[in-house]
Design a protein around this motif. Sequence first.
Motif, mmCIF file in Angstrom:
data_model
loop_
_atom_site.group_PDB
_atom_site.id
_atom_site.type_symbol
_atom_site.label_atom_id
_atom_site.label_comp_id
_atom_site.label_asym_id
_atom_site.label_seq_id
_atom_site.Cartn_x
_atom_site.Cartn_y
_atom_site.Cartn_z
ATOM 1 N N ALA A 39 1.765 4.100 3.571
ATOM 2 C CA ALA A 39 2.811 3.219 3.423
ATOM 3 C C ALA A 39 3.105 2.899 2.300
ATOM 4 C CB ALA A 39 3.557 3.590 4.971
ATOM 5 N N GLU A 42 3.988 4.537 -0.734
ATOM 6 C CA GLU A 42 5.469 4.935 -0.455
ATOM 7 C C GLU A 42 6.535 4.395 -0.396
ATOM 8 O OE1 GLU A 42 5.443 7.588 2.925
ATOM 9 O OE2 GLU A 42 3.433 8.422 2.595
ATOM 10 N N TYR A 43 6.321 2.754 -0.278
ATOM 11 C CA TYR A 43 7.493 2.315 0.048
ATOM 12 C C TYR A 43 6.691 1.299 -0.704
ATOM 13 C CZ TYR A 43 8.691 4.581 4.445
ATOM 14 O OH TYR A 43 8.660 6.121 5.140
ATOM 15 N N ASP A 44 8.025 0.760 -1.763
ATOM 16 C CA ASP A 44 8.206 -0.836 -3.249
ATOM 17 C C ASP A 44 8.838 -1.666 -2.027
ATOM 18 O OD1 ASP A 44 6.216 0.500 -4.229
ATOM 19 O OD2 ASP A 44 7.968 1.540 -5.272
ATOM 20 N N GLU A 45 9.616 -1.248 -1.180
ATOM 21 C CA GLU A 45 11.053 -2.639 -0.573
ATOM 22 C C GLU A 45 9.946 -3.079 0.614
ATOM 23 O OE1 GLU A 45 14.735 -1.615 -0.810
ATOM 24 O OE2 GLU A 45 14.740 -0.676 -2.586
ATOM 25 N N ARG A 47 11.530 -4.213 3.362
ATOM 26 C CA ARG A 47 11.993 -3.717 4.884
ATOM 27 C C ARG A 47 11.832 -3.051 5.334
ATOM 28 N NH1 ARG A 47 15.499 -5.853 8.464
ATOM 29 N NH2 ARG A 47 16.609 -4.108 9.583
ATOM 30 N N PRO A 48 11.727 -1.189 4.031
ATOM 31 C CA PRO A 48 11.414 0.287 4.889
ATOM 32 C C PRO A 48 9.599 -0.163 5.690
ATOM 33 C CG PRO A 48 13.062 0.369 2.521
ATOM 34 C CD PRO A 48 12.690 -1.366 2.852
ATOM 35 N N LEU A 49 9.304 -0.354 4.577
ATOM 36 C CA LEU A 49 7.678 -0.840 4.691
ATOM 37 C C LEU A 49 7.671 -0.986 6.346
ATOM 38 C CD1 LEU A 49 4.816 -0.534 4.129
ATOM 39 C CD2 LEU A 49 4.772 -2.187 2.866
ATOM 40 N N GLU A 51 9.290 -1.229 8.723
ATOM 41 C CA GLU A 51 9.712 -0.707 8.978
ATOM 42 C C GLU A 51 8.540 0.089 9.764
ATOM 43 O OE1 GLU A 51 13.410 0.725 7.885
ATOM 44 O OE2 GLU A 51 14.294 -1.029 8.884
ATOM 45 N N LYS A 52 8.283 0.872 8.957
ATOM 46 C CA LYS A 52 7.224 1.980 8.793
ATOM 47 C C LYS A 52 6.438 1.101 9.566
ATOM 48 C CE LYS A 52 5.445 6.459 8.188
ATOM 49 N NZ LYS A 52 5.887 7.709 8.142
ATOM 50 N N ALA A 74 4.782 -6.541 5.338
ATOM 51 C CA ALA A 74 4.666 -6.236 4.600
ATOM 52 C C ALA A 74 5.173 -6.794 3.049
ATOM 53 C CB ALA A 74 5.941 -5.540 5.064
#
Length: 88
Positions: A39, A42-45, A47-49, A51-52, A74
């Motif tokens: 993850a 996959e994520y550079d931000e 909040r989304p990371l 959440e994951k 994160a």
Amino acid sequence: MNMNMQKMNMMLLDMIQHWDPFGYGSDAYETEAVDVLQAVHEYDEIRPLAEKIQAIYEFSFEEVIPFEKCVKMAEQLLKAKNEVECGF
């Protein structure tokens, strides 16, 4: 995969594995650590990371980590990833 990427993955995995959000001991989260590592790529931000991360652990343990804890993790992971990537 180049050496820098390998080193980065080892460092990130180490950080993730030493995180013990439920107090089960750091060796209780091997499969989750690998999922979180994926993850991070996959994520550079944050909040989304976060959440994951929360979803990965909730799926495995049927317990919810407080979102603030996931955000802190994160932030640390993305900071470490960005520092290594900037060093390439």
